[in-house]
Design an enzyme around this catalytic site. Structure first.
Site, mmCIF file in Angstrom:
data_model
loop_
_atom_site.group_PDB
_atom_site.id
_atom_site.type_symbol
_atom_site.label_atom_id
_atom_site.label_comp_id
_atom_site.label_asym_id
_atom_site.label_seq_id
_atom_site.Cartn_x
_atom_site.Cartn_y
_atom_site.Cartn_z
ATOM 1 N N PRO A 13 0.917 -0.988 0.162
ATOM 2 C CA PRO A 13 0.321 0.019 0.014
ATOM 3 C C PRO A 13 0.814 1.578 -0.155
ATOM 4 C CG PRO A 13 0.144 -1.045 2.289
ATOM 5 C CD PRO A 13 0.792 -2.055 1.080
ATOM 6 N N VAL A 15 0.574 6.062 -0.469
ATOM 7 C CA VAL A 15 -0.563 7.157 -0.667
ATOM 8 C C VAL A 15 -0.534 6.985 -1.638
ATOM 9 C CG1 VAL A 15 -1.144 8.620 -0.267
ATOM 10 C CG2 VAL A 15 -0.494 7.041 2.027
ATOM 11 N N GLU A 38 -3.982 3.101 1.887
ATOM 12 C CA GLU A 38 -4.628 3.634 2.840
ATOM 13 C C GLU A 38 -5.275 4.706 2.224
ATOM 14 O OE1 GLU A 38 -4.203 5.106 7.443
ATOM 15 O OE2 GLU A 38 -2.343 5.421 6.275
ATOM 16 N N GLN A 82 -6.952 -1.298 2.234
ATOM 17 C CA GLN A 82 -5.891 -1.398 3.412
ATOM 18 C C GLN A 82 -6.881 0.393 4.371
ATOM 19 O OE1 GLN A 82 -1.934 1.003 3.816
ATOM 20 N NE2 GLN A 82 -1.254 -1.005 5.050
ATOM 21 N N CYS A 111 1.808 2.127 13.378
ATOM 22 C CA CYS A 111 2.228 2.775 14.972
ATOM 23 C C CYS A 111 1.115 1.903 16.335
ATOM 24 C CB CYS A 111 2.808 4.321 15.653
ATOM 25 S SG CYS A 111 3.451 4.671 13.913
ATOM 26 N N HIS A 162 6.580 -4.211 9.019
ATOM 27 C CA HIS A 162 7.580 -3.442 7.758
ATOM 28 C C HIS A 162 8.923 -3.634 8.848
ATOM 29 C CE1 HIS A 162 8.932 0.510 5.170
ATOM 30 N NE2 HIS A 162 9.879 0.144 6.080
ATOM 31 N N ASN A 193 8.454 -6.747 4.313
ATOM 32 C CA ASN A 193 8.834 -5.759 3.543
ATOM 33 C C ASN A 193 9.605 -4.560 4.237
ATOM 34 O OD1 ASN A 193 6.583 -2.068 3.950
ATOM 35 N ND2 ASN A 193 6.769 -3.479 1.983
ATOM 36 N N ALA A 221 7.601 -2.009 -2.505
ATOM 37 C CA ALA A 221 6.589 -0.509 -1.851
ATOM 38 C C ALA A 221 7.984 0.357 -3.626
ATOM 39 C CB ALA A 221 6.669 -0.083 -0.761
#
Length: 464
Positions: A13, A15, A38, A82, A111, A162, A193, A221
């Protein structure tokens, strides 16, 4: 079919990058699964779901009329949505809203917070699709392992990791040892990732990254953003070819030119000062972008195809609306064209139909005719005795389209239509006899005037 997360190459995913054109391009080149960018729960819940029959997509449209999320059948079984959320109820509402258009639902837990696992449990129990999540590693390996074991107990289908901590950026090394320890600590598939640039530079590096991290799958990514053909087993394609492939998807699906331009600029990150890069930077529309890449004819062809489909859908909507107004009687359709040379000069199918309606004491035929913008051709539907008749073919004039509709009606009812070789009908005989009778009266000047008027009327009627 339930989506599997084992042994997969996955588009991460991203942005602004993970929109429909990029996802389709990644699938074209060999990706097994694609994640959309997302999307926040509140924004999605403000949307309305629209089936776009022209583009053959499903569009989620905001109150501002902006398309927030778009998908199509080509990716439906391999698309993971997502979701950005901090509320279990909102998360479930979005999942229920979009679950029929996607293969799985992912929660972005970059997070992790305490409420995150509650959201996962709510989604796992409340939706019919697999649920996954994506996390960053915590400051210590012990805390990270503890977290992923809690996540596993929620019932998620997979977890993407990640391999960087919250404060770390792409220039920091990815913690492959953390990812490997996570993979060994849980029984669900783990997706590695964070290897772009540092470890993943070409297709063979993807498998190497999987091996180092001992994971089920790899999520790519930035390396995919820079050149989506990294998913090709046969190696990279030339970047300009990749960009043209991307533009084709962007044009076909009416991607907003600002998003198309952004993604192309990411691919050209090292070449933005080149002549091609400067031309791209100056573009202000999708057509401008196509001009830069010498794809104007492709753009025009797509526009024509979309206009044609709009015209086709418009006439179908017209027929359906007309049917609704007549208690949903079916429309009779035949592939018919009116060729003037095949018909008697004195009468037309429209005249035959009108005469028959008068004889049967029915209301006269009503024609509803539309013109499509693509080629300016016409299509007509005739209503006779509360039933609909039309040709499936389009004609170059309104007159021809209406004649074709009349022919469909006459043939369906088993009535003469005035075609050459047909048995002479009462209407034809009446027309001939009327003209002959009038010609006898031409010795009288008043009769001659009346005959001229009738003859003029006859010529006008022939135009029906």
């Amino acid at each position: 079919m339930v989506l599997s997360f084992c042994d997969k190459l996955i588009l991460a995913p991203m942005v602004r990058v993970g929109t429909l054109p990029m996802r389709l391009l990644a699938l074209d080149y060999g990706a097994d699964i694609v994640y959309c960018e997302e999307l926040v729960d509140i924004k999605m819940l403000q949307c309305r779901r629209v089936v776009n029959e022209v583009l053959q997509t499903v569009d989620y449209i905001a109150p501002t009329e902006r398309v927030i999320f778009q998908t199509c059948d080509k990716e439906k079984d391999r698309l993971v949505f997502q979701l950005g959320t901090a509320d279990p109820e909102r998360a479930l509402a979005v999942a229920k809203f979009i679950e029929n258009d996607v293969a799985a639902i992912d929660v972005n837990m970059g997070c992790p917070k305490e409420y995150s696992t509650k959201i996962l449990k709510t989604l796992v129990n409340g939706t019919s699709k697999p649920v996954t999540c994506k996390i960053r590693i915590l400051p210590t390996l012990e805390d990270t392992i503890s977290l992923v074991r809690i996540i596993e107990r929620t019932g998620v289908a997979a977890i993407a990791v990640h391999g960087r901590k919250k404060e770390e950026r792409p220039q920091h090394p990815v913690h492959c040892d953390f990812i490997k320890a996570i993979s060994e600590a849980v029984s669900i598939p783990v997706i590695a990732n964070g290897g772009s640039q540092e470890l993943i530079r070409e297709y063979t590096d993807i498998e190497a990254f999987r091996s180092i991290t001992a994971t089920s799958s790899v999520m790519v990514a930035r390396a995919a953003m820079w050149n989506p053909s990294i998913f090709r087993k046969d190696g990279f394609l030339p970047l300009e070819d990749v960009m043209r492939d991307y533009i084709k998807h962007a044009v076909r699906y009416n991607n907003h030119y600002t998003n198309t331009k952004y993604c192309l600029c990411q691919m050209m990150r090292d070449q933005l000062e080149s002549p091609l890069g400067r031309k791209l930077h100056a573009t202000q529309s999708t057509l401008d972008i196509c001009d830069v890449f010498e794809m104007t004819s492709f753009y025009e062809s797509c526009q024509l195809s979309q206009e044609a489909r709009k015209g086709f859908l418009n006439i179908n909507e017209t027929i359906e609306a007309e049917n609704d107004n007549t208690e949903n009687y079916d429309t009779v359709q035949l592939p018919v064209k009116f060729e003037k040379k095949d018909y008697l000069p004195q009468v037309t199918p429209k005249m035959f139909l009108l005469e028959w309606c008068r004889k049967e004491k029915l209301p006269q035929p009503v024609y509803y005719t539309v013109q499509r913008s693509l080629d300016k051709f016409f299509h007509s539907v005739v209503t006779v005795d509360e039933k609909k008749f039309c040709s499936t073919l389009w004609d170059k004039s309104k007159k021809l389209a209406e004649q074709a509709a009349a022919i469909v009606c006459l043939r369906t009812l088993g009535l003469p239509e005035g075609k050459l070789g047909e048995k002479e009908s009462d209407l034809v005989r009446k027309r001939k006899r009327g003209i002959q009778d009038e010609s006898v009266k031409m010795t009288d000047s008043q009769g001659a005037d009346q005959f001229k008027k009738r003859l003029h009327h006859s010529e006008n009627v022939d135009n029906l």
